[in-house]
Scaffold this active site. Structure first.
Site, PDB file in Angstrom:
ATOM      1  N   ILE A   1      -4.062  -4.276  -1.644  1.00 42.94           N
ATOM      2  CA  ILE A   1      -3.132  -5.221  -2.285  1.00 42.94           C
ATOM      3  C   ILE A   1      -3.881  -6.483  -2.725  1.00 42.94           C
ATOM      4  CG2 ILE A   1      -0.971  -6.498  -2.055  1.00 42.94           C
ATOM      5  CD1 ILE A   1      -0.201  -4.499   0.190  1.00 42.94           C
TER       6      ILE A   1
ATOM      7  N   LEU B   1     -15.281  -6.787   4.528  1.00 45.20           N
ATOM      8  CA  LEU B   1     -15.682  -5.435   4.099  1.00 45.20           C
ATOM      9  C   LEU B   1     -15.693  -4.471   5.293  1.00 45.20           C
ATOM     10  CD1 LEU B   1     -18.491  -6.187   1.467  1.00 45.20           C
ATOM     11  CD2 LEU B   1     -16.028  -5.886   1.095  1.00 45.20           C
TER      12      LEU B   1
ATOM     13  N   ILE C   1     -12.601 -13.440   9.174  1.00 47.84           N
ATOM     14  CA  ILE C   1     -11.611 -14.471   9.532  1.00 47.84           C
ATOM     15  C   ILE C   1     -11.521 -14.673  11.042  1.00 47.84           C
ATOM     16  CG2 ILE C   1     -10.253 -14.227   7.416  1.00 47.84           C
ATOM     17  CD1 ILE C   1      -8.149 -12.661   9.086  1.00 47.84           C
TER      18      ILE C   1
ATOM     19  N   THR D   1       4.892  -8.098   6.534  1.00 48.29           N
ATOM     20  CA  THR D   1       5.410  -6.760   6.255  1.00 48.29           C
ATOM     21  C   THR D   1       6.837  -6.591   6.782  1.00 48.29           C
ATOM     22  OG1 THR D   1       5.143  -4.447   6.956  1.00 48.29           O
ATOM     23  CG2 THR D   1       4.152  -6.070   8.374  1.00 48.29           C
ATOM     24  N   ASP D   2       7.580  -5.671   6.166  1.00 45.11           N
ATOM     25  CA  ASP D   2       8.935  -5.372   6.675  1.00 45.11           C
ATOM     26  C   ASP D   2       8.875  -4.708   8.049  1.00 45.11           C
ATOM     27  OD1 ASP D   2       7.961  -2.867   5.889  1.00 45.11           O
ATOM     28  OD2 ASP D   2       9.660  -2.361   4.601  1.00 45.11           O
ATOM     29  N   GLU D   3       7.695  -4.217   8.431  1.00 47.52           N
ATOM     30  CA  GLU D   3       7.594  -3.510   9.721  1.00 47.52           C
ATOM     31  C   GLU D   3       7.866  -4.430  10.910  1.00 47.52           C
ATOM     32  OE1 GLU D   3       4.684  -0.504  10.141  1.00 47.52           O
ATOM     33  OE2 GLU D   3       4.443  -0.259   7.987  1.00 47.52           O
TER      34      GLU D   3
ATOM     35  N   TYR E   1       0.486  -2.490  15.263  1.00 42.78           N
ATOM     36  CA  TYR E   1       0.278  -3.144  13.955  1.00 42.78           C
ATOM     37  C   TYR E   1       1.414  -4.120  13.674  1.00 42.78           C
ATOM     38  CZ  TYR E   1       0.798  -3.705   8.881  1.00 42.78           C
ATOM     39  OH  TYR E   1       0.999  -4.236   7.622  1.00 42.78           O
TER      40      TYR E   1
ATOM     41  N   SER F   1       1.395  -7.160  15.847  1.00 41.48           N
ATOM     42  CA  SER F   1       0.350  -8.142  15.512  1.00 41.48           C
ATOM     43  C   SER F   1       0.757  -8.949  14.283  1.00 41.48           C
ATOM     44  CB  SER F   1      -1.005  -7.450  15.289  1.00 41.48           C
ATOM     45  OG  SER F   1      -0.980  -6.660  14.114  1.00 41.48           O
ATOM     46  N   LYS F   2       1.415  -8.299  13.320  1.00 40.62           N
ATOM     47  CA  LYS F   2       1.858  -9.030  12.127  1.00 40.62           C
ATOM     48  C   LYS F   2       3.012  -9.983  12.492  1.00 40.62           C
ATOM     49  CE  LYS F   2       0.635  -8.507   8.386  1.00 40.62           C
ATOM     50  NZ  LYS F   2      -0.489  -9.122   7.618  1.00 40.62           N
TER      51      LYS F   2
ATOM     52  N   ASN G   1       6.764  -0.802   1.686  1.00 37.80           N
ATOM     53  CA  ASN G   1       5.569   0.030   1.455  1.00 37.80           C
ATOM     54  C   ASN G   1       5.097  -0.034  -0.001  1.00 37.80           C
ATOM     55  OD1 ASN G   1       6.164   0.958   4.068  1.00 37.80           O
ATOM     56  ND2 ASN G   1       5.310   2.966   3.578  1.00 37.80           N
TER      57      ASN G   1
ATOM     58  N   TYR H   1       4.869  14.097   9.111  1.00 40.60           N
ATOM     59  CA  TYR H   1       5.256  13.763  10.490  1.00 40.60           C
ATOM     60  C   TYR H   1       6.688  14.200  10.795  1.00 40.60           C
ATOM     61  CZ  TYR H   1       1.259  10.633  11.307  1.00 40.60           C
ATOM     62  OH  TYR H   1       0.015  10.115  11.501  1.00 40.60           O
TER      63      TYR H   1
ATOM     64  N   ASN I   1       9.949  10.717   3.379  1.00 39.15           N
ATOM     65  CA  ASN I   1       8.603  11.262   3.178  1.00 39.15           C
ATOM     66  C   ASN I   1       8.664  12.636   2.507  1.00 39.15           C
ATOM     67  OD1 ASN I   1       7.569   8.992   4.342  1.00 39.15           O
ATOM     68  ND2 ASN I   1       7.125   9.945   6.326  1.00 39.15           N
TER      69      ASN I   1
ATOM     70  N   ASP J   1       5.266  14.295  15.414  1.00 37.43           N
ATOM     71  CA  ASP J   1       5.652  12.980  14.890  1.00 37.43           C
ATOM     72  C   ASP J   1       4.727  11.881  15.408  1.00 37.43           C
ATOM     73  OD1 ASP J   1       7.106  11.275  13.358  1.00 37.43           O
ATOM     74  OD2 ASP J   1       8.989  11.484  14.480  1.00 37.43           O
TER      75      ASP J   1
HETATM   76  N1  LIG Z   1      -0.024  -1.565   2.309  1.00 45.18           N
HETATM   77  C1  LIG Z   1       1.272  -1.879   2.416  1.00 45.18           C
HETATM   78  O1  LIG Z   1       2.138  -1.077   2.068  1.00 45.18           O
HETATM   79  C2  LIG Z   1       1.683  -3.248   2.945  1.00 45.18           C
HETATM   80  C3  LIG Z   1       3.045  -3.582   2.926  1.00 45.18           C
HETATM   81  C4  LIG Z   1       3.423  -4.866   3.352  1.00 45.18           C
HETATM   82  C5  LIG Z   1       2.469  -5.760   3.773  1.00 45.18           C
HETATM   83  N2  LIG Z   1       1.142  -5.412   3.794  1.00 45.18           N
HETATM   84  C6  LIG Z   1       0.163  -6.417   4.221  1.00 45.18           C
HETATM   85  O2  LIG Z   1      -0.611  -6.714   3.073  1.00 45.18           O
HETATM   86  C7  LIG Z   1      -1.942  -7.053   3.459  1.00 45.18           C
HETATM   87  C8  LIG Z   1      -2.944  -6.184   2.713  1.00 45.18           C
HETATM   88  O3  LIG Z   1      -2.666  -4.813   2.998  1.00 45.18           O
HETATM   89  P1  LIG Z   1      -3.547  -3.656   2.344  1.00 45.18           P
HETATM   90  O4  LIG Z   1      -2.727  -2.433   2.351  1.00 45.18           O
HETATM   91  O5  LIG Z   1      -4.146  -4.146   1.094  1.00 45.18           O
HETATM   92  O6  LIG Z   1      -4.692  -3.527   3.452  1.00 45.18           O
HETATM   93  P2  LIG Z   1      -6.155  -2.931   3.335  1.00 45.18           P
HETATM   94  O7  LIG Z   1      -6.422  -2.317   4.670  1.00 45.18           O
HETATM   95  O8  LIG Z   1      -6.288  -2.067   2.122  1.00 45.18           O
HETATM   96  O9  LIG Z   1      -7.091  -4.189   3.115  1.00 45.18           O
HETATM   97  C9  LIG Z   1      -7.359  -5.130   4.117  1.00 45.18           C
HETATM   98  C10 LIG Z   1      -8.570  -5.936   3.701  1.00 45.18           C
HETATM   99  O10 LIG Z   1      -8.806  -6.920   4.718  1.00 45.18           O
HETATM  100  C11 LIG Z   1     -10.191  -6.958   5.003  1.00 45.18           C
HETATM  101  N3  LIG Z   1     -10.394  -7.413   6.386  1.00 45.18           N
HETATM  102  C12 LIG Z   1     -10.055  -6.760   7.529  1.00 45.18           C
HETATM  103  N4  LIG Z   1     -10.425  -7.468   8.597  1.00 45.18           N
HETATM  104  C13 LIG Z   1     -10.980  -8.617   8.138  1.00 45.18           C
HETATM  105  C14 LIG Z   1     -11.546  -9.760   8.776  1.00 45.18           C
HETATM  106  N5  LIG Z   1     -11.621  -9.852  10.105  1.00 45.18           N
HETATM  107  N6  LIG Z   1     -12.032 -10.755   8.002  1.00 45.18           N
HETATM  108  C15 LIG Z   1     -11.971 -10.669   6.644  1.00 45.18           C
HETATM  109  N7  LIG Z   1     -11.461  -9.603   5.993  1.00 45.18           N
HETATM  110  C16 LIG Z   1     -10.969  -8.595   6.735  1.00 45.18           C
HETATM  111  C17 LIG Z   1     -10.678  -5.528   4.808  1.00 45.18           C
HETATM  112  O11 LIG Z   1     -12.074  -5.459   4.600  1.00 45.18           O
HETATM  113  C18 LIG Z   1      -9.856  -5.106   3.581  1.00 45.18           C
HETATM  114  O12 LIG Z   1     -10.536  -5.425   2.398  1.00 45.18           O
HETATM  115  C19 LIG Z   1      -2.008  -6.870   4.979  1.00 45.18           C
HETATM  116  O13 LIG Z   1      -1.858  -8.135   5.567  1.00 45.18           O
HETATM  117  C20 LIG Z   1      -0.805  -5.981   5.282  1.00 45.18           C
HETATM  118  O14 LIG Z   1      -0.321  -6.238   6.574  1.00 45.18           O
HETATM  119  C21 LIG Z   1       0.733  -4.154   3.401  1.00 45.18           C
END
Ligand SMILES: NC(=O)c1ccc[n+]([C@@H]2O[C@H](COP(=O)([O-])OP(=O)(O)OC[C@H]3O[C@@H](n4cnc5c(N)ncnc54)[C@H](O)[C@@H]3O)[C@@H](O)[C@H]2O)c1
Length: 324
Positions: free
Chosen positions: A12, A35, A60, A125-127, A150, A153-154, A179, A207, A249, A272
């Site tokens: 994202i 990365l 971070i 996230t909605d989770e 997960y 933690s969020k 999602n 699942y 799904n 599941d």
């Molecule tokens: N994918 C979804 O459907 C979804 C839905 C709602 C919210 N989100 C939230 O959106 C955000 C991005 O999700 P995504 O699907 O792109 O995730 P992703 O796993 O594709 O990307 C996460 C990125 O964070 C980087 N990262 C991880 N740990 C790190 C650290 N300690 N320091 C610096 N960088 C770090 C990774 O290298 C990666 O590039 C997340 O916070 C997730 O909780 C995702």
């Protein structure tokens, strides 16, 4: 203005970097990413020469590094995408989810509070809301009841963000999205996993009974929602982001089988997921009314376009399959 995007090498965040550089012509964007297995600079290769864009490798979780970075760079806006994001991995190994998603967010908030940040957007996230029965939608007033490590933690990060607003009047805004799907999504997540498996006649793992429901949004709609929150949102507020497109799904699997012309026999029912939330559905009326946002992508068309993208971009996903 100078924007810090964390996690911009992920799915994202990377799509947001593209969205930003297309729509903000005079502002600087720094992409900070550790990365991990999920971060991939190949996704942004064509942007490397853009004078408004810069990549910084960093973690971070490292508070000293983050503190120094904020002092030298003097960011105006922070958008925090960086996270461990895969529920299944959080079930197998929760620890890194706590350090990255909670401690990492805290480090960013703390560093941002010590410098002159005008807005900090936490991508949640909605989770965090837990699971719904067959009826109803999550609103921003719904109770927080996370079920996976997960989600917990969020949710913890969201509460720390809230406390920074309440205690220090720190200008933080939280988005909680459903999602996502679209280009550059790591092929461990349902839609790219299934597309890339089916392209190779490999079965797809479903699942339980396959009837878990999620609301699916195209990633570009999520990016425009974050933009709307940046421009029109109120500090201290939470904004749900959904697209009113619920699918089980099994429905997703049937659409993918049909569009890729593959047989039903490639469906493989598996045990599941532990603590698997049954249904998520998001009410994003607040975002629509207060920030003037609307989702643009229709699932049925956007999924066809996504299949096309994974067909045309094997160079991107093939090295990642089974790589982590
Ligand atoms: N994918 C979804 O459907 C979804 C839905 C709602 C919210 N989100 C939230 O959106 C955000 C991005 O999700 P995504 O699907 O792109 O995730 P992703 O796993 O594709 O990307 C996460 C990125 O964070 C980087 N990262 C991880 N740990 C790190 C650290 N300690 N320091 C610096 N960088 C770090 C990774 O290298 C990666 O590039 C997340 O916070 C997730 O909780 C995702």
């Amino acid at each position: 203005m100078k924007f810090l995007v964390t996690g911009g090498a992920g799915f994202i965040g990377g799509n947001f970097v593209r969205y930003f550089l297309k729509n903000y012509k005079d502002d600087q964007l720094v992409n900070l990413d550790k990365l991990t297995y999920a971060g991939n600079l190949e996704s942004l290769k064509d942007l490397e020469a853009n004078p408004f864009y810069r990549f910084v490798k960093g973690d971070i979780e490292d508070s000293n590094f983050i503190g120094e970075l904020f002092k030298t760079e003097k960011f105006d806006v922070v958008i925090n995408f960086a996270a461990e994001s895969h529920v299944d991995r959080s079930i197998d190994n929760p620890a890194v989810f706590l350090t990255t998603n909670i401690q990492g967010t805290y480090n960013l908030l703390q560093a941002a509070r010590e410098t002159n940040i005008s807005r900090f957007i936490q991508i949640s996230t909605d989770e965090v809301y837990g699971s719904l029965g067959p009826e109803g939608l999550f609103t921003e007033e719904s109770q927080i009841q996370p079920n996976s490590p997960y989600a917990a933690s969020k949710a913890s990060a969201d509460l720390i963000c809230r406390s920074f607003f309440e205690t220090y009047s720190f200008p933080v805004l939280i988005t909680r999205c459903c999602n996502n799907f679209g280009p550059y999504q790591f092929p461990e997540k349902l839609i790219p996993l299934f597309i890339t498996n089916l392209m190779e006649d490999i079965s797809v793992p479903i699942y339980g009974d396959g009837k878990n429901v999620r609301d699916w949004i195209h990633v570009e709609d999520h990016c425009s929602a974050i933009d709307a929150v940046y421009k029109n949102g109120k500090p201290g507020e939470v904004y749900n982001v959904g697209s009113w497109q619920e699918k089980t799904n099994l429905e997703i699997t049937d659409i993918l089988l049909r569009e890729l012309g593959k047989p039903d026999s490639l469906k493989k029912y598996v045990e599941d997921r532990l603590g698997h939330d049954r249904r998520y559905a998001i009410d994003s009326t607040k975002l629509e009314k207060e920030c003037g946002w609307k989702p643009r992508f229709n699932f049925d068309q956007a999924i066809v376009d996504s299949i096309k993208w994974y067909r045309e971009n094997e160079w991107w996903w093939r090295p990642l399959k089974g790589s982590s």
